[in-house]
Write an enzyme that holds these catalytic residues in place. Sequence first.
Site, PDB file in Angstrom:
ATOM      1  N   ARG A 111      -3.411  -4.842   7.714  1.00 56.03           N
ATOM      2  CA  ARG A 111      -4.965  -3.574   8.198  1.00 56.03           C
ATOM      3  C   ARG A 111      -5.967  -3.760   8.919  1.00 56.03           C
ATOM      4  NH1 ARG A 111      -7.509  -1.343   4.153  1.00 56.03           N
ATOM      5  NH2 ARG A 111      -6.175  -2.127   1.922  1.00 56.03           N
ATOM      6  N   ASP A 122      -7.318   1.350   8.589  1.00 58.41           N
ATOM      7  CA  ASP A 122      -5.905   2.498   8.555  1.00 58.41           C
ATOM      8  C   ASP A 122      -6.204   4.054   9.887  1.00 58.41           C
ATOM      9  OD1 ASP A 122      -5.638   3.866   6.557  1.00 58.41           O
ATOM     10  OD2 ASP A 122      -4.983   2.177   5.446  1.00 58.41           O
ATOM     11  N   ASP A 147       0.661  -1.216   0.303  1.00 56.07           N
ATOM     12  CA  ASP A 147      -0.102   0.206  -0.330  1.00 56.07           C
ATOM     13  C   ASP A 147       0.820   1.287   0.229  1.00 56.07           C
ATOM     14  OD1 ASP A 147      -2.261  -1.400  -0.017  1.00 56.07           O
ATOM     15  OD2 ASP A 147      -3.083  -1.329   2.074  1.00 56.07           O
ATOM     16  N   TYR A 174       6.562  -8.226   8.933  1.00 58.20           N
ATOM     17  CA  TYR A 174       5.777  -6.479   8.604  1.00 58.20           C
ATOM     18  C   TYR A 174       6.644  -6.679  10.303  1.00 58.20           C
ATOM     19  CZ  TYR A 174       3.452  -7.656   4.613  1.00 58.20           C
ATOM     20  OH  TYR A 174       2.943  -8.645   3.113  1.00 58.20           O
TER      21      TYR A 174
END
Length: 197
Positions: free
Chosen positions: A172, A81, A39, A67
């Site tokens: 997310r 988010d 993203d 991540y």
Amino acid sequence: MANGILIVDKPVGWTSQDVVAKLRGVFREKRVGHGGTLDPMATGVLPVFFGRATRGVEFFEHADKTYLAALRLGVVTDTQDVTGTVLRENPVNITRQDILDVLPRFLGVQAQLPPMYSAIKVGGKKLYELARAGKEIERKPRSIEIFSLELCGREGNDVLLRVHCSKGTYVRTLCSDLGKRLGCGGIMTSLRRTAAC
């Protein structure tokens, strides 16, 4: 002609395709692809394939990813988010142990519902295009796997997590689901991919 793989540290604000377009011009190579979309708000490891090496993209897309994700407790947005519109803010009475107790429940193979703000296509349109038009449609859950989920730190309502997961995992959505399970809601405030292998 360029042939090979370049590992890019994608900056915040760029799409994965922005990176590909820039490098296509820099290397004057038409055949350029990337291994796993990030993203625009995300940073970190983005493998970019050039020339004959683009044949490897389809294999690399199935790689596991790791991540570092920042989760803010007590907030709910329409995008899951920090970029979205705030829908609710809730009080947070969560201890470190509460977080540690809930993390193991998210390990293993599971069905995850993709967010409306995603690039998945339904009927030829990307979900985020429909979401921006105020439409919400039924989505099919996708099978993902969370291999490990660690608490790396906490400061107030902000929590840092390390996530090792399969292809197709929306971190997310994981943050949002964790917030729901803790009873206060949660959103992702930053995401950095540290490995793809």
